[in-house]
Write a protein that holds these residues in place. Structure first.
Motif, PDB file in Angstrom:
ATOM      1  N   LYS A 272      46.860  36.333  52.191  1.00  0.00           N
ATOM      2  CA  LYS A 272      47.064  37.301  51.697  1.00  0.00           C
ATOM      3  C   LYS A 272      48.778  37.765  51.134  1.00  0.00           C
ATOM      4  O   LYS A 272      49.292  37.397  52.459  1.00  0.00           O
ATOM      5  N   GLU A 276      50.538  36.305  43.513  1.00  0.00           N
ATOM      6  CA  GLU A 276      50.353  37.706  43.284  1.00  0.00           C
ATOM      7  C   GLU A 276      48.616  37.948  42.231  1.00  0.00           C
ATOM      8  O   GLU A 276      48.918  37.671  41.430  1.00  0.00           O
ATOM      9  N   VAL A 277      48.345  38.788  42.966  1.00  0.00           N
ATOM     10  CA  VAL A 277      47.651  39.685  42.885  1.00  0.00           C
ATOM     11  C   VAL A 277      47.961  40.227  41.090  1.00  0.00           C
ATOM     12  O   VAL A 277      48.367  40.793  41.325  1.00  0.00           O
ATOM     13  N   PHE A 281      43.756  43.813  38.843  1.00  0.00           N
ATOM     14  CA  PHE A 281      42.556  44.137  39.500  1.00  0.00           C
ATOM     15  C   PHE A 281      43.119  45.018  40.559  1.00  0.00           C
ATOM     16  O   PHE A 281      42.621  45.945  41.121  1.00  0.00           O
ATOM     17  N   LYS A 282      43.923  45.619  40.736  1.00  0.00           N
ATOM     18  CA  LYS A 282      44.835  46.380  41.208  1.00  0.00           C
ATOM     19  C   LYS A 282      44.634  47.846  40.483  1.00  0.00           C
ATOM     20  O   LYS A 282      43.958  48.480  40.930  1.00  0.00           O
ATOM     21  N   GLU A 292      39.091  46.846  49.845  1.00  0.00           N
ATOM     22  CA  GLU A 292      39.536  45.946  49.906  1.00  0.00           C
ATOM     23  C   GLU A 292      39.058  44.646  50.281  1.00  0.00           C
ATOM     24  O   GLU A 292      38.546  43.493  49.087  1.00  0.00           O
ATOM     25  N   PHE A 296      37.325  41.630  47.684  1.00  0.00           N
ATOM     26  CA  PHE A 296      36.834  39.694  47.434  1.00  0.00           C
ATOM     27  C   PHE A 296      36.000  39.802  47.150  1.00  0.00           C
ATOM     28  O   PHE A 296      35.624  38.270  47.808  1.00  0.00           O
ATOM     29  N   MET A 301      40.230  38.094  41.759  1.00  0.00           N
ATOM     30  CA  MET A 301      41.490  38.624  42.476  1.00  0.00           C
ATOM     31  C   MET A 301      43.046  37.406  42.096  1.00  0.00           C
ATOM     32  O   MET A 301      43.913  37.352  42.580  1.00  0.00           O
ATOM     33  N   GLY A 302      42.804  37.057  41.028  1.00  0.00           N
ATOM     34  CA  GLY A 302      43.271  36.259  40.026  1.00  0.00           C
ATOM     35  C   GLY A 302      43.958  34.743  40.678  1.00  0.00           C
ATOM     36  O   GLY A 302      44.702  33.721  40.473  1.00  0.00           O
TER      37      GLY A 302
END
Length: 344
Positions: A272, A276-277, A281-282, A292, A296, A301-302
């Motif tokens: 991790k 950059e996520v 998603f944040k 978390e 995933f 997640m990007g």
């Protein structure tokens, strides 16, 4: 009135839809296409001189409940790319080049202009993947789908020389894991997404049209960003570097998809903070107070695609992608343990 039209099926609208979509379909034709739209089957001739021992690779998928966002937004020209991407990205994981695509569109009521918009998105996706849209089906199904709603699915066939198949057997301890950036949620997890944004038919327009600073766009615009198609960049990498395994991060996220590319005695360790996520998603995690690991195990997640490459070539791969304006990151390594993935 025609009896079939009285039952809710307008064959004339079907003819008009075919006429309107032809301009988009014809743009996808590549060498090998032998048929034109309107026949009973799509014909494609394989260039036998380009392959010593050709193997066909196929993939099928749909857009899923992301379509619900398109219905609310009344925007239909991008979901076709999602449909293509979900199929051709899977095919590309084997090292195969997609040859052609066929779509299946089922509608509650055939509105030719809307059908043409949807097919335009499919054609756009085929162009990005370098494959031909050689056929499909549009089914008008009154009473089965509500008017204004539809379902979209498709399948693709690709080709690869047998000795060039990527099946994970060349992956080894110490390989670097490289992640190619996603454009957003892509086309997975939308049942959860719709629940988190409380899209229940009440003020859905208002919710989707709200601008979010961290996203840089409205919620609806973010949720409709089409799935990235990685076919061309992946094949460029395969021609230049030792690509030992490939995983398309779709339904099941990192947890289910990364182990699929590795043999039983190898495991992925993902670090991790190495990328950059994406803000969406944040936002989703915050809205649902989601653990978390569940994030995933649901979303990309990007990272839309993960490659296992020789560690000595990892920096070169990243530099090559950077020169192509591709966002990519060394996100971990392959270790010698029971198959699975650790995110740490």
């Amino acid at each position: 009135m025609n009896a079939y039209k009285a039952a809710g099926v307008d064959v004339e609208a079907g003819y008009e839809a075919v006429r309107l979509m032809k301009q988009h379909v014809s743009k996808t034709f590549i060498p090998g296409v032998l048929s034109n739209i309107g026949g009973f089957g799509g014909l494609f001739e394989i260039d036998k001189n380009s392959y010593s021992n050709p193997v066909l690779v196929s993939g099928t998928d749909g857009v899923g409940t992301k379509l619900k966002i398109a219905f609310i937004m009344d925007k239909h020209d991008t979901v076709g790319q999602d449909c293509v991407a979900m199929c051709v990205n899977d095919i590309a994981c084997s090292g195969a080049k997609p040859l052609f695509f066929l779509d299946y569109l089922a509608v509650g009521k055939n509105k030719p202009e809307k059908v043409a918009e949807i097919v335009k998105g499919v054609a756009d996706g085929c162009i990005l993947a370098g494959c031909a849209l050689i056929g499909g089906e549009t089914a008008e199904m009154p009473g089965f789908y509500p008017e204004g709603e539809y379902d979209l699915a498709g399948f693709s066939v690709g080709i690869v020389d047998k000795d060039k198949i990527i099946d994970g057997s060349r992956a080894k301890k110490g390989d670097a894991l490289i992640g190619l950036a996603s454009s957003g949620i892509h086309s997975n997890g939308y049942s959860l997404v719709r629940k988190l944004f409380n899209l229940n038919g009440n003020d859905d327009d208002k919710k989707l049209n709200s601008y979010v600073e961290s996203l840089g766009c409205t919620v609806g615009e973010e949720l409709l960003k089409p799935t990235r198609i990685y076919v061309k960049v992946l094949h460029e990498l395969i021609e230049r570097f030792s690509i030992n395994a490939v995983s398309h991060i779709t339904g099941g996220g990192f947890i289910e998809n990364i182990p699929r590319m590795l043999p039983e005695n190898l495991r992925a360790r993902v670090n991790k903070g190495t990328w950059e996520v994406l803000p969406i998603f944040k936002m989703l995690q915050s809205l649902g107070n989601i653990a978390e690991r569940d994030m995933f195990n649901t979303f990309n997640m990007g990272i839309g695609m993960v490659l296992a490459v020789d560690s000595c070539q990892a920096d070169q791969v990243i530099q090559y992608l950077k020169e192509k304006d591709e966002s990519a990151f060394i996100i971990g390594e392959v270790i010698e343990e029971d198959n699975g993935v650790d995110i740490c």
